[in-house]
Design a protein around this motif. Structure first.
Motif, mmCIF file in Angstrom:
data_model
loop_
_atom_site.group_PDB
_atom_site.id
_atom_site.type_symbol
_atom_site.label_atom_id
_atom_site.label_comp_id
_atom_site.label_asym_id
_atom_site.label_seq_id
_atom_site.Cartn_x
_atom_site.Cartn_y
_atom_site.Cartn_z
ATOM 1 N N GLY A 260 0.841 -1.186 0.000
ATOM 2 C CA GLY A 260 0.000 0.000 0.000
ATOM 3 C C GLY A 260 0.875 1.233 0.000
ATOM 4 N N ASP A 261 0.274 2.400 0.285
ATOM 5 C CA ASP A 261 1.073 3.622 0.284
ATOM 6 C C ASP A 261 1.983 3.653 1.507
ATOM 7 N N GLY B 6 -3.557 5.034 2.272
ATOM 8 C CA GLY B 6 -3.947 6.073 1.334
ATOM 9 C C GLY B 6 -3.515 5.742 -0.075
ATOM 10 N N SER B 7 -3.201 6.775 -0.838
ATOM 11 C CA SER B 7 -2.849 6.616 -2.244
ATOM 12 C C SER B 7 -1.405 7.021 -2.482
ATOM 13 N N TYR B 8 -0.934 6.743 -3.685
ATOM 14 C CA TYR B 8 0.427 7.071 -4.076
ATOM 15 C C TYR B 8 0.455 7.295 -5.584
ATOM 16 N N ALA B 9 1.455 8.024 -6.059
ATOM 17 C CA ALA B 9 1.657 8.205 -7.499
ATOM 18 C C ALA B 9 2.660 7.158 -7.976
ATOM 19 N N PRO C 89 8.765 -6.702 -15.463
ATOM 20 C CA PRO C 89 7.907 -6.089 -14.438
ATOM 21 C C PRO C 89 8.709 -5.147 -13.535
ATOM 22 N N GLY C 90 8.112 -4.021 -13.234
ATOM 23 C CA GLY C 90 8.753 -3.054 -12.353
ATOM 24 C C GLY C 90 7.790 -1.951 -11.976
ATOM 25 N N LEU C 91 8.037 -1.341 -10.820
ATOM 26 C CA LEU C 91 7.151 -0.283 -10.331
ATOM 27 C C LEU C 91 7.996 0.815 -9.688
ATOM 28 N N ILE C 92 7.711 2.060 -10.066
ATOM 29 C CA ILE C 92 8.314 3.238 -9.436
ATOM 30 C C ILE C 92 7.171 4.058 -8.849
ATOM 31 N N ALA C 93 7.209 4.322 -7.545
ATOM 32 C CA ALA C 93 6.124 5.049 -6.876
ATOM 33 C C ALA C 93 6.709 6.095 -5.941
ATOM 34 N N ILE C 94 5.956 7.180 -5.715
ATOM 35 C CA ILE C 94 6.330 8.216 -4.749
ATOM 36 C C ILE C 94 5.124 8.531 -3.876
ATOM 37 N N ASP C 95 5.400 9.030 -2.666
ATOM 38 C CA ASP C 95 4.318 9.357 -1.725
ATOM 39 C C ASP C 95 4.826 10.378 -0.718
ATOM 40 N N ASP C 96 3.889 11.077 -0.104
ATOM 41 C CA ASP C 96 4.182 12.042 0.969
ATOM 42 C C ASP C 96 5.309 12.992 0.561
#
Length: 693
Positions: free
Chosen positions: A75-76, A81-84, A185-192
């Motif tokens: 999760g975030d 919550g959410s994330y980009a 497969p890969g994921l890049i995410a940012i939050d807060d």
């Protein structure tokens, strides 16, 4: 015609004035959009001020929530919550997705903090770049490449605000560039994502302030009416309990600090009884000033809380708060509003208390409006010194306006830091105005030690707001106290005077030293069960003790004849419990001097002062060797030329006397028995075999 001709001119002047006003106003703007973005906004503002790049990239960032189990994302960052994010799966290597901020302009620099998640073999890189408006160049401020493990990581990036030659802020944007590594497969995410006023935490101002460690005491934690088993003192991160208000409506929990602190964030945690999902934070600069709401987001002043009983959620404030108290106000909760928390930040200033002075140290980042030429103590001639990172002011105990007061157990030295244009208003920090009171509380009781083979012991103590004086005990060769003994060991003959000086090492001339209790032990341990007290409550209890004159009240001199302990203890240690008083206070304990037992009972409750058992034994010469497997004559032979201790001489006389008595008695018995035998032979008839005639 004149009015008509002047109308464009006046309009132009007004336009120019308004333009410069706008520039001046914008120069004070720090961050003109959301300073904290957690991507939890409504449908119309999921990116909370960030926008998708329309030219120069290949894909858009997306906003999502929930887990991506194949890549380990649960999760975030906060768990609820959410994330980009940008999914690299199936993309072509080197393709990009760019997320850019709105236009920024500021006269001060900022610290950009955010959490990022990069997992999978397909990720390439994530970079933060700064793009000045009207320029083609982009400056890379931070980047990371490849799989970073299946966890959220925090990044901190310093942002320098561009200014023109006149000091006017120039517009710029901050971009998040995500790049594909491969089609795997890969994921890049940012939050807060948080913009903090001032530079990043290069000065260590993001540390726990003491809820979990208990540096914050129970009485510093208060709250609105609370549940019987859930008092505010249990609201400690990772503690065995929690705080629960008895009435959730209008409830609050408050933490107070002894002095002004720099607060940079907060960490919260629930409990098995429930957790708080939304809350507000208020702070107050002093214990008496008004409460200020901490606005962490542009659209709301509410912070996202917890989603379970154990996970810790951290929020960094959009700026550094200078505060002496902080308050958490629950808004929404699950089950019961249960709270455990930690406050993050650092001390506003660091205070060192030594035996001679007080030194207060400021980080320049905490008071950026002031330089060393702006600050002074109560005496304006006592100004600051500094280096590239800190400003330092030193207040001697005597001088620079230092004020001294004393209590029964402490002597307090007080001073304050002021700015040159201070107008007497007691605020902690204001632009071009500063007043920081500080004090050192010096314990007036302590213990110093020395030994006959006198290794001089200096005792030094240091705390941030309390201190102890430096004390020294020395031995001298004569009553003049001119030649100090520095030999190791110091061998003395029995009954030889020892000249002792105890001193408090401080430049303060208005202090008086008082040796309240002194004792001797055969070891360095003051609590050794074998001890001999020669001063008790200021009263000499040894017949050889002499109090000697000293011209300084900070010294106490005395002499005592040397002695030794029995049972082969080669060394004797002296210990004195001393106290320091204000020399002008005629009612102080130092001024009272020796107190007889009756006065002691009236002055203090039993057990309030240390007591020691007295073991008084024969005095032995340090060179004397007691007999063990050898006879007395061998001991006497080895110590020929040395004076025989009085106790041993008495024992010898008694032994010889008893031996003579035994010899005389034995001789008398022998003579008596012989005489008795002669008498019986003369009067007793001897039997024979012959009959009567």
């Amino acid at each position: 015609m004149a009015d008509t001709c002047h109308t464009p001119f006046v309009t132009g002047i007004l336009w120019l004035i308004l333009t410069w006003a706008a520039v001046l106003v914008s120069s004070q703007v720090q961050v003109p959009f959301a300073s904290n973005c957690n991507f939890d906004g409504g449908a119309g503002d999921l990116l909370c001020g960030f926008v998708q790049q329309t030219v120069g990239d290949d894909f858009d960032w997306e906003v999502g929530s929930g887990p991506v189990e194949s890549l380990g994302l649960s999760g975030d960052h906060t768990g609820g919550g959410s994330y980009a994010y940008f999914n690299t799966t199936g993309r072509t290597p080197s393709q990009t997705a760019i997320l850019r901020s709105m236009q920024l302009a500021s006269v001060i620099n900022h610290c950009l903090t955010f959490y990022y998640y990069m997992a999978g073999t397909g990720v390439g890189s994530l970079a933060v770049l700064q793009n000045q408006i009207g320029e083609q160049w982009r400056t890379e401020l931070w980047s990371v490449e490849g799989d970073q493990g299946r966890e959220w990581r925090q990044a901190r990036v310093d942002i320098t605000s561009p200014l023109d030659v006149g000091g006017t802020p120039m517009g710029y944007r901050i971009n998040f560039d995500a790049v594909v590594g491969s089609g795997q497969p890969g994921l890049i995410a940012i939050d807060d994502v948080v913009f903090i006023n001032g530079p990043c935490d290069s000065d260590g101002c993001n540390v726990p302030l003491g809820m979990e460690s208990r540096w914050i005491t129970d009485d510093q934690i208060t709250a609105s009416p609370s549940g019987q088993d859930y008092p505010p003192a249990k609201a400690r991160l990772h503690g065995n309990g929690c705080w629960i208000p008895s009435t959730p409506h209008s409830s609050w929990l408050q933490v107070e600090f002894p002095t002004t602190m720099i607060l940079t964030g907060i960490r919260t945690q629930g409990f098995r009884t429930g957790w708080i999902t939304k809350y507000k934070v208020e702070y107050s600069e002093t214990l008496s000033s008004m409460w200020i709401t901490c606005n962490a987001f542009i659209t709301t002043d509410q912070l996202t809380g917890n989603v379970d009983a154990d996970s810790v959620v951290e929020h960094l404030f959009s700026g550094r708060l200078q505060a002496q108290r902080i308050r958490v106000i629950p808004i929404q909760y699950h089950m019961q509003p249960s709270l455990r928390l930690e406050i993050i930040g650092c001390a506003f200033a660091m205070l060192e208390c030594t035996g001679e002075s007080m030194q207060i140290v400021f980080r320049r980042s905490h008071i950026p409006d002031f330089d060393k030429d702006h600050l002074h103590l109560i005496d304006p001639s006592c100004t600051a010194t500094g280096n590239a990172t800190h400003l330092i002011l030193t207040a001697p105990f005597e001088g620079c306006g230092t004020v001294k007061t004393d209590t029964e157990s402490e002597i307090i030295y007080f001073n304050k830091v002021l700015s040159h244009d201070n107008d007497g208003i007691a605020f902690i920090t204001r632009i071009r105005e500063l007043e920081v009171p500080f004090e050192c509380r010096m314990d007036s009781r302590d213990t110093v030690s020395a030994m006959f083979s006198p290794q001089v012991e200096k005792i030094y103590f240091f705390t941030s707001d309390h201190g102890k004086y430096n004390f020294d005990m020395q031995l001298f060769q004569s009553v003049t106290f001119q030649q100090q003994i520095d030999t190791f060991p110091y061998v003395v003959q029995l009954n030889q005077p020892l000249y002792v000086q105890v001193e408090v090492l401080t430049p303060d001339q208005d202090l008086q030293l008082f040796a309240e209790n002194c004792l001797a032990t055969p070891t360095a341990n003051m609590q050794d069960p074998m001890s001999y007290t020669f001063i008790s409550d200021g009263c000499p209890v040894d017949s050889t003790f002499l109090s000697l004159f000293s011209s300084s009240l900070k010294q106490q001199r005395f002499s005592i004849n040397s002695f030794a302990f029995v049972k082969d203890y080669p060394e004797v240690y002296l210990h004195c419990t001393v106290m320091v008083c204000n020399a002008t206070d005629l009612t102080s304990r130092c001024a009272q001097g020796c107190l007889p037992p009756s006065a002691r009972q009236k002055r203090t409750a039993p057990g309030a002062e240390p007591r020691y058992n007295v073991y008084k034994g024969p005095i032995l010469n340090p060179g004397y060797k007691r007999s063990r497997d050898t006879g007395m004559l061998e001991d006497v032979e080895e110590n020929r030329g040395a004076r025989v201790p009085p106790g041993v001489m008495t024992s010898l006389v008694i032994a010889v006397g008893l031996l003579l008595c035994a010899v005389v008695t034995l001789a008398g018995v022998i003579v008596y028995m012989r005489r008795r035998t002669d008498h019986k032979t003369a009067y007793m008839a001897l039997p024979t075999d012959d009959g009567p005639e």
